[in-house]
Enzyme design. Structure first.
Site, PDB file in Angstrom:
ATOM      1  N   LYS A  45       0.815  -1.197   0.000  1.00  0.00           N
ATOM      2  CA  LYS A  45       0.000   0.000   0.000  1.00  0.00           C
ATOM      3  C   LYS A  45       0.861   1.266   0.000  1.00  0.00           C
ATOM      4  O   LYS A  45       0.469   2.301  -0.499  1.00  0.00           O
ATOM      5  CB  LYS A  45      -0.882   0.028   1.260  1.00  0.00           C
ATOM      6  CG  LYS A  45      -1.852  -1.095   1.366  1.00  0.00           C
ATOM      7  CD  LYS A  45      -2.571  -0.989   2.732  1.00  0.00           C
ATOM      8  CE  LYS A  45      -3.459  -2.200   2.926  1.00  0.00           C
ATOM      9  NZ  LYS A  45      -3.971  -2.259   4.307  1.00  0.00           N
ATOM     10  N   ASP A 105      14.218  -0.593   2.813  1.00  0.00           N
ATOM     11  CA  ASP A 105      14.783  -0.687   4.161  1.00  0.00           C
ATOM     12  C   ASP A 105      15.829  -1.813   4.151  1.00  0.00           C
ATOM     13  O   ASP A 105      16.991  -1.567   3.842  1.00  0.00           O
ATOM     14  CB  ASP A 105      13.600  -0.946   5.113  1.00  0.00           C
ATOM     15  CG  ASP A 105      13.982  -1.009   6.573  1.00  0.00           C
ATOM     16  OD1 ASP A 105      14.842  -0.238   6.996  1.00  0.00           O
ATOM     17  OD2 ASP A 105      13.398  -1.831   7.308  1.00  0.00           O
ATOM     18  N   ARG A 167      -0.860   7.234   7.082  1.00  0.00           N
ATOM     19  CA  ARG A 167      -0.596   7.242   5.626  1.00  0.00           C
ATOM     20  C   ARG A 167      -1.045   8.550   4.976  1.00  0.00           C
ATOM     21  O   ARG A 167      -0.530   8.951   3.946  1.00  0.00           O
ATOM     22  CB  ARG A 167      -1.332   6.087   4.941  1.00  0.00           C
ATOM     23  CG  ARG A 167      -0.809   4.695   5.295  1.00  0.00           C
ATOM     24  CD  ARG A 167      -1.338   3.680   4.293  1.00  0.00           C
ATOM     25  NE  ARG A 167      -1.232   2.301   4.758  1.00  0.00           N
ATOM     26  CZ  ARG A 167      -0.151   1.543   4.637  1.00  0.00           C
ATOM     27  NH1 ARG A 167       0.933   2.022   4.066  1.00  0.00           N
ATOM     28  NH2 ARG A 167      -0.142   0.299   5.083  1.00  0.00           N
TER      29      ARG A 167
HETATM   30  P1  IMP Z   1      12.274  -3.983   3.204  1.00  0.00           P
HETATM   31  O1  IMP Z   1      11.783  -5.247   2.595  1.00  0.00           O
HETATM   32  O2  IMP Z   1      12.891  -4.216   4.561  1.00  0.00           O
HETATM   33  O3  IMP Z   1      13.155  -3.158   2.322  1.00  0.00           O
HETATM   34  O4  IMP Z   1      11.015  -3.140   3.592  1.00  0.00           O
HETATM   35  C1  IMP Z   1      10.272  -2.481   2.691  1.00  0.00           C
HETATM   36  C2  IMP Z   1       8.898  -2.208   3.249  1.00  0.00           C
HETATM   37  O5  IMP Z   1       8.907  -2.062   4.682  1.00  0.00           O
HETATM   38  C3  IMP Z   1       8.390  -0.914   2.705  1.00  0.00           C
HETATM   39  O6  IMP Z   1       7.701  -1.090   1.509  1.00  0.00           O
HETATM   40  C4  IMP Z   1       7.515  -0.422   3.850  1.00  0.00           C
HETATM   41  O7  IMP Z   1       6.215  -0.946   3.706  1.00  0.00           O
HETATM   42  C5  IMP Z   1       8.122  -0.987   5.099  1.00  0.00           C
HETATM   43  N1  IMP Z   1       8.985  -0.009   5.804  1.00  0.00           N
HETATM   44  C6  IMP Z   1      10.323  -0.030   5.932  1.00  0.00           C
HETATM   45  N2  IMP Z   1      10.784   1.001   6.633  1.00  0.00           N
HETATM   46  C7  IMP Z   1       9.698   1.737   6.951  1.00  0.00           C
HETATM   47  C8  IMP Z   1       9.517   2.983   7.670  1.00  0.00           C
HETATM   48  O8  IMP Z   1      10.446   3.646   8.170  1.00  0.00           O
HETATM   49  N3  IMP Z   1       8.232   3.420   7.778  1.00  0.00           N
HETATM   50  C9  IMP Z   1       7.176   2.743   7.251  1.00  0.00           C
HETATM   51  N4  IMP Z   1       7.293   1.597   6.562  1.00  0.00           N
HETATM   52  C10 IMP Z   1       8.544   1.087   6.417  1.00  0.00           C
HETATM   53 MG    MG Z   2       5.532  -0.786   1.319  1.00  0.00          MG
END
Ligand code: IMP
Ligand code: MG
Length: 179
Positions: A45, A105, A167
């Site tokens: 989302k 992230d 959001r």
């Molecule tokens: P990754 O797979 O760890 O790179 O995470 C990606 C997903 O984690 C993003 O699409 C977000 O939905 C969520 N996410 C990571 N860091 C944050 C943050 O600081 N705030 C809100 N959502 C986050």
């Molecule tokens: Mg996301």
């Protein structure tokens, strides 16, 4: 927005900073895809707000697709597991695909999605993310367009949530009590 009541937010990126960045990214992506037929994929989302602003900056013929992924089960740390909650509605074979994410992230989500979409043999796959936490990366992640590199703090707003909330904020804020 938990049992303690509303959390304290510290504004981090203002609306006009985001707007300027989205315009610059839009210009670069427009240059990249001139005279090509583009399929812009929104990763739900979190990306919905960035996506809708970014595609309006693209002076290109494009069509829109949406996919839903979830890696967080209402947590602030990634579970490391990615689930597809909504698949694309049309084939991407031989299409130029632009994958639009809100934030990278650990990189696990983007990495998973890239591998998954590449198996469908697009003509090309380009990735864009508004935010990148370079110090949180756990897996190799190929990113073509990055808006802002940010520290390892949890941010909300402009599509990004904490437990489903915030959001709708038009700007991006850090949650103080989580840091
Ligand atoms: P990754 O797979 O760890 O790179 O995470 C990606 C997903 O984690 C993003 O699409 C977000 O939905 C969520 N996410 C990571 N860091 C944050 C943050 O600081 N705030 C809100 N959502 C986050
Ligand atoms: Mg996301």
């Amino acid at each position: 927005m938990d049992e303690m009541g509303p959390l304290k937010l510290t504004p981090y990126l203002k609306e006009n900073q985001i707007r300027q960045k989205v315009q610059a990214m839009g210009a670069a992506i427009t240059d990249q895809f001139r005279n090509k037929d583009l399929l812009a994929v929104c990763v739900l989302k979190g990306s919905f707000m960035f996506y809708s602003d970014l595609i309006r900056e693209l002076d290109l013929d494009l069509s829109c697709e949406f996919c839903g992924l979830s890696s967080y089960q209402n947590e602030v740390k990634s579970s490391g597991e990615v689930r597809i909650t909504l698949d694309l509605n049309s084939p991407i074979k031989n299409r130029h695909v632009l994958l639009i994410e809100d934030i990278v992230d650990t990189g696990i989500t983007m990495n998973f999605l890239r591998t998954h979409l590449m198996s469908r043999k697009p003509a090309s796959l380009t990735t864009a993310t508004l935010l990148l936490k370079p110090h949180a990366l756990k897996v190799k992640c190929e990113l073509d367009h990055v808006g802002f590199e940010i520290p390892n703090d949890f941010v909300v707003g402009y599509g990004l949530d904490y437990q489903g909330y915030y959001r709708n904020l038009p700007y991006i804020a850090q949650i103080q009590s989580l840091n």
